[in-house]
Design a protein around this motif. Structure first.
Motif, PDB file in Angstrom:
ATOM      1  N   ASN A 174     -10.291 -19.536 -20.739  1.00 15.11           N
ATOM      2  CA  ASN A 174     -10.616 -20.951 -20.609  1.00 15.11           C
ATOM      3  C   ASN A 174     -11.060 -21.500 -21.972  1.00 15.11           C
ATOM      4  O   ASN A 174     -11.931 -20.929 -22.623  1.00 15.11           O
ATOM      5  CB  ASN A 174     -11.721 -21.111 -19.558  1.00 15.11           C
ATOM      6  CG  ASN A 174     -12.154 -22.544 -19.392  1.00 15.11           C
ATOM      7  OD1 ASN A 174     -12.896 -23.071 -20.201  1.00 15.11           O
ATOM      8  ND2 ASN A 174     -11.693 -23.149 -18.317  1.00 15.11           N
ATOM      9  N   PHE A 207     -17.469 -23.518 -17.990  1.00 16.04           N
ATOM     10  CA  PHE A 207     -16.101 -23.830 -17.559  1.00 16.04           C
ATOM     11  C   PHE A 207     -15.905 -25.338 -17.405  1.00 16.04           C
ATOM     12  O   PHE A 207     -14.796 -25.815 -17.428  1.00 16.04           O
ATOM     13  CB  PHE A 207     -15.773 -23.126 -16.247  1.00 16.04           C
ATOM     14  CG  PHE A 207     -15.453 -21.671 -16.399  1.00 16.04           C
ATOM     15  CD1 PHE A 207     -14.153 -21.228 -16.509  1.00 16.04           C
ATOM     16  CD2 PHE A 207     -16.464 -20.738 -16.446  1.00 16.04           C
ATOM     17  CE1 PHE A 207     -13.857 -19.888 -16.659  1.00 16.04           C
ATOM     18  CE2 PHE A 207     -16.191 -19.388 -16.590  1.00 16.04           C
ATOM     19  CZ  PHE A 207     -14.877 -18.966 -16.701  1.00 16.04           C
ATOM     20  N   ASP A 208     -17.007 -26.073 -17.214  1.00 11.78           N
ATOM     21  CA  ASP A 208     -16.934 -27.536 -17.007  1.00 11.78           C
ATOM     22  C   ASP A 208     -16.681 -28.265 -18.302  1.00 11.78           C
ATOM     23  O   ASP A 208     -17.091 -27.888 -19.352  1.00 11.78           O
ATOM     24  CB  ASP A 208     -18.237 -28.044 -16.400  1.00 11.78           C
ATOM     25  CG  ASP A 208     -18.427 -27.517 -14.987  1.00 11.78           C
ATOM     26  OD1 ASP A 208     -17.439 -27.134 -14.339  1.00 11.78           O
ATOM     27  OD2 ASP A 208     -19.596 -27.512 -14.548  1.00 11.78           O
ATOM     28  N   ASN A 242     -18.964 -12.901 -15.489  1.00 15.14           N
ATOM     29  CA  ASN A 242     -17.731 -13.693 -15.428  1.00 15.14           C
ATOM     30  C   ASN A 242     -17.434 -14.414 -16.744  1.00 15.14           C
ATOM     31  O   ASN A 242     -16.277 -14.698 -17.034  1.00 15.14           O
ATOM     32  CB  ASN A 242     -17.748 -14.664 -14.243  1.00 15.14           C
ATOM     33  CG  ASN A 242     -18.964 -15.556 -14.217  1.00 15.14           C
ATOM     34  OD1 ASN A 242     -19.173 -16.342 -15.130  1.00 15.14           O
ATOM     35  ND2 ASN A 242     -19.767 -15.426 -13.189  1.00 15.14           N
ATOM     36  N   GLU A 276     -14.069 -13.604 -18.840  1.00 15.66           N
ATOM     37  CA  GLU A 276     -13.204 -14.715 -19.250  1.00 15.66           C
ATOM     38  C   GLU A 276     -12.842 -14.604 -20.728  1.00 15.66           C
ATOM     39  O   GLU A 276     -11.689 -14.808 -21.111  1.00 15.66           O
ATOM     40  CB  GLU A 276     -13.894 -16.053 -18.978  1.00 15.66           C
ATOM     41  CG  GLU A 276     -13.029 -17.254 -19.221  1.00 15.66           C
ATOM     42  CD  GLU A 276     -11.851 -17.376 -18.260  1.00 15.66           C
ATOM     43  OE1 GLU A 276     -10.835 -17.976 -18.659  1.00 15.66           O
ATOM     44  OE2 GLU A 276     -11.936 -16.870 -17.123  1.00 15.66           O
ATOM     45  N   VAL A 300     -14.854 -22.309 -22.425  1.00 10.81           N
ATOM     46  CA  VAL A 300     -15.682 -21.110 -22.556  1.00 10.81           C
ATOM     47  C   VAL A 300     -15.565 -20.544 -23.969  1.00 10.81           C
ATOM     48  O   VAL A 300     -16.575 -20.195 -24.586  1.00 10.81           O
ATOM     49  CB  VAL A 300     -15.303 -20.055 -21.495  1.00 10.81           C
ATOM     50  CG1 VAL A 300     -16.044 -18.751 -21.723  1.00 10.81           C
ATOM     51  CG2 VAL A 300     -15.571 -20.583 -20.085  1.00 10.81           C
ATOM     52  N   ASN A 354     -22.783 -23.976 -16.805  1.00 11.23           N
ATOM     53  CA  ASN A 354     -21.436 -23.526 -16.497  1.00 11.23           C
ATOM     54  C   ASN A 354     -20.538 -23.995 -17.640  1.00 11.23           C
ATOM     55  O   ASN A 354     -20.251 -25.186 -17.754  1.00 11.23           O
ATOM     56  CB  ASN A 354     -20.962 -24.099 -15.161  1.00 11.23           C
ATOM     57  CG  ASN A 354     -19.562 -23.666 -14.797  1.00 11.23           C
ATOM     58  OD1 ASN A 354     -18.864 -23.019 -15.571  1.00 11.23           O
ATOM     59  ND2 ASN A 354     -19.125 -24.037 -13.617  1.00 11.23           N
ATOM     60  N   ARG A 387     -20.180 -18.941 -14.232  1.00 17.86           N
ATOM     61  CA  ARG A 387     -19.267 -19.794 -13.471  1.00 17.86           C
ATOM     62  C   ARG A 387     -19.742 -19.882 -12.018  1.00 17.86           C
ATOM     63  O   ARG A 387     -19.459 -20.842 -11.332  1.00 17.86           O
ATOM     64  CB  ARG A 387     -17.853 -19.208 -13.524  1.00 17.86           C
ATOM     65  CG  ARG A 387     -16.836 -20.084 -12.854  1.00 17.86           C
ATOM     66  CD  ARG A 387     -15.444 -19.514 -12.955  1.00 17.86           C
ATOM     67  NE  ARG A 387     -14.483 -20.604 -12.820  1.00 17.86           N
ATOM     68  CZ  ARG A 387     -13.221 -20.523 -13.145  1.00 17.86           C
ATOM     69  NH1 ARG A 387     -12.742 -19.407 -13.637  1.00 17.86           N
ATOM     70  NH2 ARG A 387     -12.422 -21.558 -12.992  1.00 17.86           N
TER      71      ARG A 387
END
Length: 142
Positions: free
Chosen positions: A21, A141-142, A10, A14, A24, A139, A121
């Motif tokens: 994102n 994405f955070d 993932n 991405e 990322v 992660n 993710r």
């Protein structure tokens, strides 16, 4: 320098998006020389492209995989050490009645056997593995 971050499917998907994102992208750029992908992820990416309908989009994604992803990140193979860890994780989780996707346990075992941080993710997918092993997860994405 040896790779330290193992990127889940993932994360690579991405990075290949038209508008990925921001977090990322920043983390991948910051740690690019420390990143690798597991052979399982490479297989999942190639399989996904193979299943696409023939056309320009499929060709462009395939080119991106070969020209950008494969050249940017070393591929960490599923080896004998990872296989031992993988078998142990699967058996212990099965004994607990917590079966997990084969590919996820394989990716986790590659991370553990190479003392790498798995970047994903889907942290919830790997929580049962973290409870019974030294798997490290981030992660981005955070």
């Amino acid at each position: 320098m040896k790779p330290y971050y193992l990127l889940d499917t993932n994360i690579i998907s991405e990075l290949m998006k038209a508008t990925p994102n921001k977090n990322v992208v920043e983390k991948a750029a910051e740690y690019e020389s420390l990143c690798a992908i597991p052979s399982t992820t490479w297989n999942e990416l190639l399989f996904g492209v193979q299943r696409m309908a023939e056309g320009k989009k499929k060709s462009l994604i395939f080119e991106d995989l070969i020209d950008d992803i494969q050249t940017s990140f070393p591929i960490i193979h599923y080896d004998n050490h990872a296989a031992w860890i993988h078998a142990d994780i699967r058996a212990r989780l099965a004994d607990e009645g917590t079966p997990i996707d084969f590919q996820d346990t394989q990716i986790a075992s590659i991370a553990i056997s190479n003392n790498m941080v798995l970047v994903t993710r889907n942290t919830k997918h790997f929580e049962p593995i973290q409870k019974i092993s030294p798997l490290m997860i981030e992660n981005w994405f955070d």
